[in-house]
Design a protein around this motif. Structure first.
Motif, mmCIF file in Angstrom:
data_model
loop_
_atom_site.group_PDB
_atom_site.id
_atom_site.type_symbol
_atom_site.label_atom_id
_atom_site.label_comp_id
_atom_site.label_asym_id
_atom_site.label_seq_id
_atom_site.Cartn_x
_atom_site.Cartn_y
_atom_site.Cartn_z
ATOM 1 N N THR A 291 -81.247 -22.376 17.099
ATOM 2 C CA THR A 291 -80.114 -22.271 16.188
ATOM 3 C C THR A 291 -79.330 -20.978 16.332
ATOM 4 O O THR A 291 -78.227 -20.866 15.819
ATOM 5 C CB THR A 291 -80.595 -22.369 14.727
ATOM 6 N N LEU A 292 -79.871 -19.999 17.026
ATOM 7 C CA LEU A 292 -79.241 -18.683 17.070
ATOM 8 C C LEU A 292 -78.440 -18.413 18.342
ATOM 9 O O LEU A 292 -77.972 -17.307 18.549
ATOM 10 C CB LEU A 292 -80.312 -17.598 16.917
ATOM 11 N N ASN A 293 -78.273 -19.403 19.175
ATOM 12 C CA ASN A 293 -77.614 -19.173 20.454
ATOM 13 C C ASN A 293 -76.215 -18.591 20.317
ATOM 14 O O ASN A 293 -75.837 -17.685 21.053
ATOM 15 C CB ASN A 293 -77.574 -20.454 21.274
ATOM 16 N N THR A 294 -75.436 -19.078 19.357
ATOM 17 C CA THR A 294 -74.081 -18.574 19.172
ATOM 18 C C THR A 294 -74.101 -17.108 18.778
ATOM 19 O O THR A 294 -73.340 -16.296 19.300
ATOM 20 C CB THR A 294 -73.344 -19.390 18.089
ATOM 21 N N TYR A 295 -75.007 -16.749 17.896
ATOM 22 C CA TYR A 295 -75.086 -15.358 17.452
ATOM 23 C C TYR A 295 -75.572 -14.438 18.563
ATOM 24 O O TYR A 295 -75.143 -13.290 18.644
ATOM 25 C CB TYR A 295 -75.982 -15.240 16.220
ATOM 26 N N TYR B 199 -80.241 -7.934 13.770
ATOM 27 C CA TYR B 199 -78.984 -8.675 13.703
ATOM 28 C C TYR B 199 -79.244 -10.181 13.701
ATOM 29 O O TYR B 199 -78.705 -10.917 12.873
ATOM 30 C CB TYR B 199 -78.088 -8.286 14.882
ATOM 31 N N LEU B 200 -80.065 -10.631 14.639
ATOM 32 C CA LEU B 200 -80.331 -12.062 14.740
ATOM 33 C C LEU B 200 -81.079 -12.586 13.520
ATOM 34 O O LEU B 200 -80.819 -13.693 13.055
ATOM 35 C CB LEU B 200 -81.101 -12.371 16.021
ATOM 36 N N SER B 201 -81.982 -11.798 12.978
ATOM 37 C CA SER B 201 -82.707 -12.203 11.773
ATOM 38 C C SER B 201 -81.744 -12.363 10.598
ATOM 39 O O SER B 201 -81.858 -13.317 9.821
ATOM 40 C CB SER B 201 -83.780 -11.175 11.441
ATOM 41 N N ASP B 202 -80.793 -11.444 10.483
ATOM 42 C CA ASP B 202 -79.798 -11.539 9.408
ATOM 43 C C ASP B 202 -78.926 -12.785 9.543
ATOM 44 O O ASP B 202 -78.469 -13.337 8.549
ATOM 45 C CB ASP B 202 -78.899 -10.301 9.392
ATOM 46 N N LYS B 203 -78.705 -13.230 10.770
ATOM 47 C CA LYS B 203 -77.850 -14.394 11.022
ATOM 48 C C LYS B 203 -78.618 -15.716 11.017
ATOM 49 O O LYS B 203 -78.005 -16.782 11.005
ATOM 50 C CB LYS B 203 -77.137 -14.251 12.380
ATOM 51 N N ALA B 204 -79.920 -15.644 11.031
ATOM 52 C CA ALA B 204 -80.729 -16.866 11.110
ATOM 53 C C ALA B 204 -80.426 -17.781 9.926
ATOM 54 O O ALA B 204 -80.348 -17.335 8.787
ATOM 55 C CB ALA B 204 -82.207 -16.520 11.148
ATOM 56 N N GLN B 205 -80.270 -19.058 10.220
ATOM 57 C CA GLN B 205 -79.931 -20.024 9.182
ATOM 58 C C GLN B 205 -81.153 -20.767 8.667
ATOM 59 O O GLN B 205 -81.100 -21.346 7.592
ATOM 60 C CB GLN B 205 -78.889 -21.006 9.709
ATOM 61 N N SER B 206 -82.217 -20.748 9.409
ATOM 62 C CA SER B 206 -83.423 -21.438 8.948
ATOM 63 C C SER B 206 -84.509 -20.408 8.654
ATOM 64 O O SER B 206 -84.602 -19.379 9.324
ATOM 65 C CB SER B 206 -83.916 -22.438 10.004
ATOM 66 N N PRO B 207 -85.335 -20.688 7.661
ATOM 67 C CA PRO B 207 -86.430 -19.762 7.355
ATOM 68 C C PRO B 207 -87.390 -19.592 8.533
ATOM 69 O O PRO B 207 -87.925 -18.503 8.734
ATOM 70 C CB PRO B 207 -87.146 -20.424 6.173
ATOM 71 N N GLU B 208 -87.589 -20.643 9.317
ATOM 72 C CA GLU B 208 -88.496 -20.566 10.465
ATOM 73 C C GLU B 208 -87.976 -19.599 11.513
ATOM 74 O O GLU B 208 -88.721 -18.763 12.033
ATOM 75 C CB GLU B 208 -88.707 -21.953 11.094
ATOM 76 N N ALA B 209 -86.681 -19.703 11.820
ATOM 77 C CA ALA B 209 -86.084 -18.802 12.814
ATOM 78 C C ALA B 209 -86.116 -17.363 12.304
ATOM 79 O O ALA B 209 -86.449 -16.438 13.048
ATOM 80 C CB ALA B 209 -84.652 -19.229 13.123
ATOM 81 N N GLN B 210 -85.792 -17.183 11.030
ATOM 82 C CA GLN B 210 -85.808 -15.846 10.459
ATOM 83 C C GLN B 210 -87.219 -15.264 10.486
ATOM 84 O O GLN B 210 -87.409 -14.097 10.825
ATOM 85 C CB GLN B 210 -85.277 -15.871 9.031
#
Length: 151
Positions: free
Chosen positions: A64-68, A113-124
């Motif tokens: 989910t984070l590829n764009t960021y 940065y990526l953690s702040d942008k993560a949209q799912s709790p799993e990714a974060q």
């Protein structure tokens, strides 16, 4: 190296730690006898961090984070370039600490940065784990360098 996806961030971070290890190994002959052991420690710990990340990547699925990722590395192009230790300076414990801190902060900034942008709790959660791995690794190396300097 061009970084666009979260998988490429893993690869970039592994390459970062591998280059850090190689860099410390390459400057060993420029150091006094006392600091050679310190350089060897940094080589070993950087290799360990790279191996830990390889294992982490093998068990992680984050798409989910590829764009960021793409946006961050596009805005921070200089981060992809690896900076070697300055061979013209006195390579003592303080210089090594400053170098490690500066270089590792780049990695910590990416994961924050990526953690702040993560949209799912799993990714974060996974990104927070990576940030913690990096941060603990840096703290461990700094403490070891301080102990070495105190000896």
């Amino acid at each position: 190296m061009q970084v666009k996806t979260i998988q490429e961030v893993f690869d970039w971070t592994v390459q970062f730690h591998t280059q850090m290890a190689a860099n410390f190994f390459s400057v060993r002959e420029l150091m006094g006898e006392r600091n050679v052991a310190l350089a060897d420690y940094c080589v070993d710990y950087e290799k360990k961090l790279a191996e830990d990340l390889i294992g982490f990547k093998a068990i992680s699925e984050i798409n989910t984070l590829n764009t960021y990722c793409y946006e961050y590395f596009l805005e921070n192009k200089d981060i992809v370039q690896f900076t070697d230790l300055d061979r013209d300076q006195d390579l003592n414990a303080q210089a090594i600490q400053e170098y490690l801190s500066t270089q590792h902060q780049k990695v910590l900034d990416v994961y924050s940065y990526l953690s702040d942008k993560a949209q799912s709790p799993e990714a974060q959660e996974k990104l927070n784990q990576l940030h913690e791995l990096e941060e603990q690794g840096l703290k461990q190396m700094m403490q070891s360098i301080n102990r070495h300097a105190d000896m």
